[in-house]
Design an enzyme around this catalytic site. Sequence first.
Site, PDB file in Angstrom:
ATOM      1  N   ASN A 107     -16.944  -3.192   3.398  1.00 22.80           N
ATOM      2  CA  ASN A 107     -15.757  -4.011   3.154  1.00 22.80           C
ATOM      3  C   ASN A 107     -16.097  -5.480   2.922  1.00 22.80           C
ATOM      4  O   ASN A 107     -17.260  -5.883   2.942  1.00 22.80           O
ATOM      5  CB  ASN A 107     -14.752  -3.855   4.309  1.00 22.80           C
ATOM      6  CG  ASN A 107     -15.319  -4.332   5.641  1.00 22.80           C
ATOM      7  OD1 ASN A 107     -16.187  -5.206   5.698  1.00 22.80           O
ATOM      8  ND2 ASN A 107     -14.821  -3.771   6.735  1.00 22.80           N
ATOM      9  N   CYS A 154     -10.207   2.502  -3.283  1.00 16.89           N
ATOM     10  CA  CYS A 154     -10.785   2.116  -1.987  1.00 16.89           C
ATOM     11  C   CYS A 154      -9.601   2.045  -1.024  1.00 16.89           C
ATOM     12  O   CYS A 154      -8.888   3.027  -0.863  1.00 16.89           O
ATOM     13  CB  CYS A 154     -11.559   0.815  -2.091  1.00 16.89           C
ATOM     14  SG  CYS A 154     -10.713  -0.542  -2.931  1.00 16.89           S
ATOM     15  N   SER A 155      -9.381   0.905  -0.383  1.00 16.81           N
ATOM     16  CA  SER A 155      -8.206   0.782   0.485  1.00 16.81           C
ATOM     17  C   SER A 155      -6.997   0.322  -0.329  1.00 16.81           C
ATOM     18  O   SER A 155      -6.049   1.074  -0.542  1.00 16.81           O
ATOM     19  CB  SER A 155      -8.492  -0.196   1.631  1.00 16.81           C
ATOM     20  OG  SER A 155      -9.521   0.311   2.469  1.00 16.81           O
ATOM     21  N   ASP A 156      -7.054  -0.918  -0.808  1.00 18.28           N
ATOM     22  CA  ASP A 156      -5.939  -1.448  -1.603  1.00 18.28           C
ATOM     23  C   ASP A 156      -6.200  -1.362  -3.101  1.00 18.28           C
ATOM     24  O   ASP A 156      -5.300  -1.612  -3.901  1.00 18.28           O
ATOM     25  CB  ASP A 156      -5.659  -2.899  -1.210  1.00 18.28           C
ATOM     26  CG  ASP A 156      -5.104  -2.996   0.212  1.00 18.28           C
ATOM     27  OD1 ASP A 156      -4.133  -2.280   0.510  1.00 18.28           O
ATOM     28  OD2 ASP A 156      -5.637  -3.778   1.006  1.00 18.28           O
ATOM     29  N   GLY A 157      -7.422  -1.070  -3.493  1.00 15.87           N
ATOM     30  CA  GLY A 157      -7.714  -0.872  -4.909  1.00 15.87           C
ATOM     31  C   GLY A 157      -7.913  -2.141  -5.704  1.00 15.87           C
ATOM     32  O   GLY A 157      -7.809  -2.112  -6.934  1.00 15.87           O
ATOM     33  N   ARG A 161     -10.090 -14.474  -2.376  1.00  9.37           N
ATOM     34  CA  ARG A 161     -11.519 -14.173  -2.237  1.00  9.37           C
ATOM     35  C   ARG A 161     -12.401 -15.385  -2.534  1.00  9.37           C
ATOM     36  O   ARG A 161     -13.521 -15.489  -2.019  1.00  9.37           O
ATOM     37  CB  ARG A 161     -11.905 -13.019  -3.176  1.00  9.37           C
ATOM     38  CG  ARG A 161     -11.197 -11.705  -2.873  1.00  9.37           C
ATOM     39  CD  ARG A 161     -11.621 -11.121  -1.531  1.00  9.37           C
ATOM     40  NE  ARG A 161     -10.890  -9.890  -1.254  1.00  9.37           N
ATOM     41  CZ  ARG A 161      -9.879  -9.805  -0.398  1.00  9.37           C
ATOM     42  NH1 ARG A 161      -9.477 -10.898   0.253  1.00  9.37           N
ATOM     43  NH2 ARG A 161      -9.263  -8.652  -0.196  1.00  9.37           N
ATOM     44  N   ASN A 182      -8.551   3.818   8.537  1.00  9.17           N
ATOM     45  CA  ASN A 182      -7.304   3.589   7.812  1.00  9.17           C
ATOM     46  C   ASN A 182      -6.341   4.758   8.004  1.00  9.17           C
ATOM     47  O   ASN A 182      -5.124   4.583   8.025  1.00  9.17           O
ATOM     48  CB  ASN A 182      -7.586   3.381   6.322  1.00  9.17           C
ATOM     49  CG  ASN A 182      -7.980   1.958   5.997  1.00  9.17           C
ATOM     50  OD1 ASN A 182      -7.130   1.087   5.836  1.00  9.17           O
ATOM     51  ND2 ASN A 182      -9.268   1.697   5.919  1.00  9.17           N
TER      52      ASN A 182
END
Length: 506
Positions: free
Chosen positions: A160, A234-237, A280, A135
């Site tokens: 992920n 994390c990445s986008d939370g 999701r 990232n």
Amino acid sequence: GKATAGAPTPSFDPNAEFHRQGLHNPHSHWRITTLNENFELCPTYPRWLVVPKSIDDAGLKRAASFRSNYRLPVLCWKDAFGVASMCRSSQPNVGVATKRSVQDEELLQAIVETNPICGQLHIIDCRPRVNAELNHAKGKGYEHPAQYANTLLSFMGIENIHVMRASLTSFLSTIKQYERKFVSGATAEVKETTTYHVDLGKCGWLEHLRKLIHSAAQVSHLISVEQASVLVHCSDGWDRTPQVTSLAQLLLDPAFRTREGFQMLIEKEWLAFGHQFALRCSTLAPLNKGTNPSDEQVSPIFMQFIDCTWQLINQFPTAFEFNSMYLATILHHLNSCQYGTFLGNSEKQRVAMQLQQQSLSVWPLLKGLQFANLSYKPPNPSCNPSKQVLKPSVAASAVQPWFAYYCRAGEVLRPDPLCLAEAKCTELTLEVEKLRSELQLLCTSQHHGTPSDLGTKDGLIDDFNRMPCDLTAVAKPVAHSPWLAVATSPAQQQFVGNLGCDDTAR
């Protein structure tokens, strides 16, 4: 449960939760901002955000622009009796050029200063470090200690959404294969049982659950023992972050271990903070311009959180007010679309869809006694809060497959000894209450007195009220296949043994 007509149940009251955490105290280091009241600052965050008092709204706007999807660091839980706190966010837009944002750095320093006991903010990056580095190459990344003073960064190694989806597929295939073999054969040989455990380990599903519980336990330890403040991202939370923050709050705060509290936890950490349920779970949501939903976005993130909660119930059978049927029913309605609770990808979308007015909430369905853990022991209010913190085992052997759910076929939950015992106890408890009411009516009609007077005079009602609903007296032996018995956790084996349930095949 079938959806029935009725007024929609409003979502949880954030102000009541702010008050419970002591945030309305005039001496608090935190303030509530309405900057996102119309979802203009961050469309995937809740309307009301809690931030350090020392940062003004202009600084918050600039800090948000430096975070992925404008998900700036905000408070999600605070120790009501102390100063340690838990915040959440997305990754910073650092990139290979190691860009900086003065406002983002000032925001993190302000979070540090809300805790005079510990002068260091622990940043829990839920990702494997290699994922964070990738990232980093894409213009995002993680906080560099040289740029963010008084911080300590740790990577948790949680995979992920794509790895989790593949792991669940492999896990379900493995248990389906051995279910047919063991159930039809009636007897599991030692060699087959060993192979079964090896294949189960290859799926990685249980290891992923263990990592989540371990990460949450680490956050809980930092807050409850070291009195440190923590920032989780994390990445986008909106995937790994709510998994860890929700589980950590379950360990730290007994209020979230009740049915009402667990509902509030899901409403707060998952729904309000923008977990993308529709993406999701492949359910309903408005299509945003330029988006292209696909199966690649489907992943069992929320299911993992519920599974981890079940693991905690196994380890602490008396600490939770709800049972496995409660959890399984939540998962059932996650995809049933009978209720509006889990539709959409954010609070903003649910407001735009008018789901609170146009649909029913799933929570009233879950108020029945069949969803209650009859072995629940509420915490003693006079007990030291630190004594109420759960400290789960993170050993590999402590994480067990939830066969009653994953092998349920067309049912909400497959009956196993514990489930059957819970159902029997619920049935008998309802029967006891019914008989108590009938006895009171009978005595009143015959003696023309009040039930309390008659209870003292005749002793009938007093004796009946003293009658225990003892689980050991009501549970019946239940047949159980050997492969389930092998996988049952030690805590569950002990609990079922106390009930008088035989978990071996007959």
